[in-house]
Design a protein around this motif. Structure first.
Motif, PDB file in Angstrom:
ATOM      1  N   ASP A   1       0.814  -1.238   0.000  1.00 47.34           N
ATOM      2  CA  ASP A   1       0.000   0.000   0.000  1.00 47.34           C
ATOM      3  C   ASP A   1       0.843   1.281   0.000  1.00 47.34           C
ATOM      4  O   ASP A   1       1.804   1.379  -0.725  1.00 47.34           O
ATOM      5  N   GLU A   2       0.456   2.240   0.876  1.00 52.31           N
ATOM      6  CA  GLU A   2       1.097   3.566   0.830  1.00 52.31           C
ATOM      7  C   GLU A   2       2.592   3.490   1.148  1.00 52.31           C
ATOM      8  O   GLU A   2       3.398   4.156   0.500  1.00 52.31           O
ATOM      9  N   ALA A   3       2.978   2.685   2.141  1.00 51.50           N
ATOM     10  CA  ALA A   3       4.405   2.641   2.504  1.00 51.50           C
ATOM     11  C   ALA A   3       5.249   2.147   1.335  1.00 51.50           C
ATOM     12  O   ALA A   3       6.362   2.624   1.108  1.00 51.50           O
ATOM     13  N   LEU A   4       4.708   1.211   0.569  1.00 53.40           N
ATOM     14  CA  LEU A   4       5.442   0.708  -0.600  1.00 53.40           C
ATOM     15  C   LEU A   4       5.622   1.834  -1.622  1.00 53.40           C
ATOM     16  O   LEU A   4       6.707   2.026  -2.184  1.00 53.40           O
ATOM     17  N   ARG A   5       4.549   2.586  -1.825  1.00 56.90           N
ATOM     18  CA  ARG A   5       4.619   3.686  -2.807  1.00 56.90           C
ATOM     19  C   ARG A   5       5.569   4.790  -2.333  1.00 56.90           C
ATOM     20  O   ARG A   5       6.385   5.298  -3.087  1.00 56.90           O
ATOM     21  N   ILE A   6       5.451   5.143  -1.062  1.00 58.96           N
ATOM     22  CA  ILE A   6       6.317   6.206  -0.518  1.00 58.96           C
ATOM     23  C   ILE A   6       7.788   5.791  -0.654  1.00 58.96           C
ATOM     24  O   ILE A   6       8.636   6.566  -1.091  1.00 58.96           O
ATOM     25  N   THR A   7       8.085   4.543  -0.279  1.00 58.45           N
ATOM     26  CA  THR A   7       9.472   4.079  -0.337  1.00 58.45           C
ATOM     27  C   THR A   7       9.981   4.096  -1.776  1.00 58.45           C
ATOM     28  O   THR A   7      11.088   4.542  -2.054  1.00 58.45           O
ATOM     29  N   HIS A   8       9.141   3.626  -2.697  1.00 54.24           N
ATOM     30  CA  HIS A   8       9.566   3.628  -4.102  1.00 54.24           C
ATOM     31  C   HIS A   8       9.795   5.046  -4.621  1.00 54.24           C
ATOM     32  O   HIS A   8      10.839   5.335  -5.194  1.00 54.24           O
ATOM     33  N   TYR A   9       8.811   5.920  -4.433  1.00 54.58           N
ATOM     34  CA  TYR A   9       8.945   7.263  -5.021  1.00 54.58           C
ATOM     35  C   TYR A   9      10.160   7.992  -4.435  1.00 54.58           C
ATOM     36  O   TYR A   9      10.886   8.665  -5.142  1.00 54.58           O
ATOM     37  N   SER A  10      10.361   7.853  -3.123  1.00 54.17           N
ATOM     38  CA  SER A  10      11.484   8.574  -2.512  1.00 54.17           C
ATOM     39  C   SER A  10      12.818   7.947  -2.933  1.00 54.17           C
ATOM     40  O   SER A  10      13.719   8.630  -3.396  1.00 54.17           O
ATOM     41  N   PHE A  11      12.889   6.639  -2.826  1.00 58.87           N
ATOM     42  CA  PHE A  11      14.161   5.970  -3.111  1.00 58.87           C
ATOM     43  C   PHE A  11      14.497   6.009  -4.605  1.00 58.87           C
ATOM     44  O   PHE A  11      15.647   6.148  -4.994  1.00 58.87           O
ATOM     45  N   ASN A  12      13.456   5.881  -5.442  1.00 64.94           N
ATOM     46  CA  ASN A  12      13.700   5.943  -6.897  1.00 64.94           C
ATOM     47  C   ASN A  12      14.298   7.283  -7.275  1.00 64.94           C
ATOM     48  O   ASN A  12      15.163   7.380  -8.136  1.00 64.94           O
ATOM     49  N   TYR A  13      13.829   8.343  -6.603  1.00 62.81           N
ATOM     50  CA  TYR A  13      14.376   9.655  -6.953  1.00 62.81           C
ATOM     51  C   TYR A  13      15.820   9.792  -6.465  1.00 62.81           C
ATOM     52  O   TYR A  13      16.645  10.410  -7.142  1.00 62.81           O
ATOM     53  N   VAL A  14      16.103   9.187  -5.334  1.00 66.94           N
ATOM     54  CA  VAL A  14      17.490   9.199  -4.853  1.00 66.94           C
ATOM     55  C   VAL A  14      18.373   8.489  -5.893  1.00 66.94           C
ATOM     56  O   VAL A  14      19.454   8.974  -6.264  1.00 66.94           O
TER      57      VAL A  14
ATOM     58  N   LYS B   1       3.980  15.138  -2.665  1.00 65.62           N
ATOM     59  CA  LYS B   1       3.384  13.859  -3.075  1.00 65.62           C
ATOM     60  C   LYS B   1       3.528  12.813  -1.961  1.00 65.62           C
ATOM     61  O   LYS B   1       2.587  12.079  -1.649  1.00 65.62           O
ATOM     62  N   LEU B   2       4.704  12.783  -1.331  1.00 65.09           N
ATOM     63  CA  LEU B   2       4.951  11.786  -0.280  1.00 65.09           C
ATOM     64  C   LEU B   2       4.070  12.054   0.939  1.00 65.09           C
ATOM     65  O   LEU B   2       3.538  11.135   1.559  1.00 65.09           O
ATOM     66  N   LEU B   3       3.901  13.347   1.247  1.00 68.36           N
ATOM     67  CA  LEU B   3       3.081  13.684   2.405  1.00 68.36           C
ATOM     68  C   LEU B   3       1.612  13.319   2.150  1.00 68.36           C
ATOM     69  O   LEU B   3       0.929  12.805   3.034  1.00 68.36           O
ATOM     70  N   LYS B   4       1.165  13.545   0.923  1.00 71.69           N
ATOM     71  CA  LYS B   4      -0.218  13.201   0.571  1.00 71.69           C
ATOM     72  C   LYS B   4      -0.445  11.695   0.736  1.00 71.69           C
ATOM     73  O   LYS B   4      -1.454  11.267   1.302  1.00 71.69           O
TER      74      LYS B   4
ATOM     75  N   LYS C   1      -2.894   9.790   3.490  1.00 74.44           N
ATOM     76  CA  LYS C   1      -3.897   8.793   3.074  1.00 74.44           C
ATOM     77  C   LYS C   1      -3.712   7.501   3.879  1.00 74.44           C
ATOM     78  O   LYS C   1      -4.670   6.941   4.407  1.00 74.44           O
ATOM     79  N   GLY C   2      -2.467   7.068   3.987  1.00 74.68           N
ATOM     80  CA  GLY C   2      -2.178   5.845   4.743  1.00 74.68           C
ATOM     81  C   GLY C   2      -2.625   5.985   6.192  1.00 74.68           C
ATOM     82  O   GLY C   2      -3.175   5.061   6.779  1.00 74.68           O
ATOM     83  N   TYR C   3      -2.394   7.171   6.753  1.00 73.56           N
ATOM     84  CA  TYR C   3      -2.786   7.414   8.147  1.00 73.56           C
ATOM     85  C   TYR C   3      -4.311   7.369   8.287  1.00 73.56           C
ATOM     86  O   TYR C   3      -4.845   6.721   9.197  1.00 73.56           O
ATOM     87  N   ARG C   4      -5.007   8.060   7.361  1.00 69.75           N
ATOM     88  CA  ARG C   4      -6.483   8.076   7.428  1.00 69.75           C
ATOM     89  C   ARG C   4      -7.039   6.660   7.356  1.00 69.75           C
ATOM     90  O   ARG C   4      -8.000   6.316   8.023  1.00 69.75           O
ATOM     91  N   GLU C   5      -6.391   5.839   6.517  1.00 66.52           N
ATOM     92  CA  GLU C   5      -6.905   4.469   6.339  1.00 66.52           C
ATOM     93  C   GLU C   5      -6.324   3.487   7.350  1.00 66.52           C
ATOM     94  O   GLU C   5      -6.519   2.283   7.240  1.00 66.52           O
ATOM     95  N   LYS C   6      -5.569   4.036   8.311  1.00 63.44           N
ATOM     96  CA  LYS C   6      -4.993   3.227   9.396  1.00 63.44           C
ATOM     97  C   LYS C   6      -4.194   2.040   8.877  1.00 63.44           C
ATOM     98  O   LYS C   6      -4.356   0.898   9.335  1.00 63.44           O
TER      99      LYS C   6
END
Ligand code: SF4
Lengths: 55, 528
Positions: free
Chosen positions: B89-102, B338-341, B345-350
């Motif tokens: 879910d969100e953690a997978l996306r956040i990790t990819h988007y952040s790390f891919n940019y690095v 984008k990462l914060l959004k 979302k992940g937080y809202r959906e617990k």
């Protein structure tokens, strides 16, 4: 079937084949298995390069 | 703390041990259910395209054959897999988007290095406007220069730092070279390997000048001395030493630091011919502030029961954003948003990323967590959530961002402040308040009941505080888990030797059983 009508089918086929091939590489980690086999050749190459070591 | 159980069953793989077979790379990639596996596959395709584009350039191929450290980039995808283990879910996306940019950022910095490198493309016009900048710097002194006039080149990043993310053995050769020349084996492997790279003549050579910093420690100053000597005497590249005061929280050192910053800027102007531009500076100051606000918002989410952006990717992203970037790349502003959004979302959906959360943990001390997938492993194996780490607890102060005559003077103080508060050294230097006292404050703010203390055996910066940590954690009832390592030298502490220390604490002190017993012991000694 006219040639024009075949184009979408061909595109779909090409897309499908691309997916099958790349997904197989991805899922079975074939990309990393290949590059890990290449590493020793590169290291051997670097070992034989002349170096100007200097402190 | 109370155990929080995940009401949702994780899609796909339940036991992650099946992915390891003792080889250099994993047996196969993780099955995460259809949706998340497909997402992971599309990000893999994206990285294939980034690397494919890179290798199409003949100069990059030439560089590949010239530099030993380039071989570590054969393992880029493996590094990515290391940091997404068990995620959905969100953690997978956040990790990819952040790390891919690095990864994209490091790729670009290799392209820049090869472009100016006297041995590869030797674009002299480009090289004239390059400033070799120490990887341990916040690069704040570059904030007011347009990239085409003076570009920061952090050549140690692709050579040493990033290479080590993809291959745990990446610096062993260089450590051995340094030791052959008499540098003792108990020096921190980070500066030691950088010195070894310089001795082995394996750094790219480019730029009109260089700026080195004292921001980590005496170990890194030892390495810098050797590197500067070669730069100046053999390659004719003058080197400036930007010296940040150790007691960076004291008022009376700030003037000195600001003056030194002015001198560094004048040095860069003199050697590159670039002109400091205040519009550029204040725009970038806005970007730095924006990144600080977004990071604090991410930490707020991590203080709740549902953290979203955590682990090595969080720390690595903050490293890159503050140090390598420091407001200069506007894409980070978009990416932060984008990462914060996604995190909101992940937080809202617990969303939770393990079967249960048993402990909330702050990761402290000098870390090897890029080399090992420790933080994700702690979560998957023991249900210990890594809320944040020492490197991510960097600057929280807003810097002046409006162009006024007073703020132009203030700007030197702000840049000096950023430099003094470089990631890691803002905690390892500056006295026990920043290292010990503030840790307990963070534990309170983040509702943490556990601290995982990385103890880097060759880092003198933290060793003297061992007793204080022990005593104060006991007083506060915080579980303190010491995990010793030798940073990027896996011959001293292997990955399993690192994990074993955590395992024994969890079994003997906490008397707990692992959530996923298949990964308690992993055959990854030989893995990249
Ligand atoms: S880890 Fe410690 S010894 Fe190594 S460079 Fe950083 S401060 Fe210095």
């Amino acid at each position: 079937m006219s040639k024009l009508k075949k184009i979408p089918l061909m595109l779909l086929g090409a897309g499908g084949a691309f997916f099958v091939v790349t997904f197989t590489i991805y899922f079975f980690n074939l990309d990393m298995k290949l590059t890990s086999k290449l590493e020793p050749f590169f290291l051997k190459h670097y070992d034989t390069m002349p170096r100007k070591q200097y402190v | 703390m109370d155990i929080i159980k995940n009401p949702r069953k994780r899609d796909g793989e339940q036991q992650l041990g099946v992915l390891y077979d003792g080889g250099k790379v994993r047996r196969r990639r993780e099955w995460r259910g259809f949706k998340d596996t497909f997402f992971d596959y599309t990000r893999w395709l994206y990285l294939v395209s980034v690397l494919g584009k890179f290798i199409m350039n003949p100069y990059n191929v030439k560089g590949f054959f010239r530099y030993r450290w380039m071989a570590n980039y054969l393992g880029v995808m493996h590094g990515m897999d290391k940091f997404t283990i068990g995620l959905r879910d969100e953690a997978l996306r956040i990790t990819h988007y952040s790390f891919n940019y690095v990864i994209a950022d490091v790729t670009q910095s290799i392209v820049n290095c090869f472009r100016g490198d006297r041995r590869i493309r030797n674009d002299e016009e480009f090289s004239k406007h390059c400033v070799l900048t120490d990887e341990n710097a916040m690069t704040a002194q570059m904030m007011g220069f347009k990239a085409e006039e003076a570009r920061a080149i952090l050549r140690e990043v692709p050579t040493m730092f990033a290479a080590n993310i993809f291959n745990q053995n990446s610096v062993i050769h260089y450590i051995d070279v340094a030791q052959q020349y008499g540098i003792p084996g108990d020096v921190c492997p980070m500066p030691e390997s950088e010195a070894g790279i310089s001795i082995d003549d394996d750094f790219c050579v480019l730029g009109s000048c260089a700026v080195q910093v004292n921001t980590t420690c005496d170990g890194s100053m030892m390495g810098n001395g050797l590197i500067a000597k070669r730069l100046e005497r053999e390659y004719g590249i003058p080197t400036f030493q930007l010296t940040a005061p150790l007691r960076h929280r004291e008022e009376d050192v700030q003037k000195y630091a600001a003056e030194d910053m002015k001198k560094a800027i004048a040095f860069i102007e003199e050697h590159t011919g670039a002109k400091w531009d205040w519009d550029t500076y204040f725009q970038r100051a806005k970007n730095v502030n924006d990144c600080t606000r977004k990071r604090m918002a991410q930490l707020d989410i991590n203080a709740t029961p549902y953290p979203q952006f955590f682990g090595a990717a969080f720390s690595l992203y903050n490293d890159t954003n503050y140090m390598g970037n420091c407001g200069r790349d506007p894409y980070f502003v978009k990416l932060d948003k984008k990462l914060l959004k996604l995190a909101e979302k992940g937080y809202r959906e617990k969303r939770m990323y393990a079967r249960e959360y048993r402990h909330r943990c702050i990761v402290w001390g000098v870390q090897p967590q890029y080399i090992i997938d420790m933080l994700y492993w702690m979560l998957q194996c023991w249900g210990v959530v890594p809320l944040t780490d020492m490197l991510s607890m960097v600057n929280t102060r807003m810097i002046a961002e409006e162009d006024t005559p007073e703020n132009r003077e203030q700007a030197y103080y702000d840049m000096a402040w950023l430099n003094e508060n470089m990631i890691m050294r803002n905690r390892t230097h500056g006295g026990y308040e920043v290292l010990v006292d503030e840790l307990w404050e963070f534990c309170e703010q983040m509702n943490a009941d556990m601290v995982m203390m990385w103890e880097h055996m060759s880092c003198k910066a933290l060793d003297g505080m061992h007793g204080q940590f022990e005593e104060q954690a006991r007083e506060r009832g915080i579980h303190l888990v010491w995990v010793c390592h030798d940073l990027c030298d896996p011959r001293v502490y292997s990955r399993q030797a690192i994990r074993d220390q955590f395992n024994s604490y969890m079994r003997t002190v906490m008397r707990e059983e692992p959530l996923d017993p298949t990964i308690e012991v992993l055959p990854d000694e030989n893995a990249w």
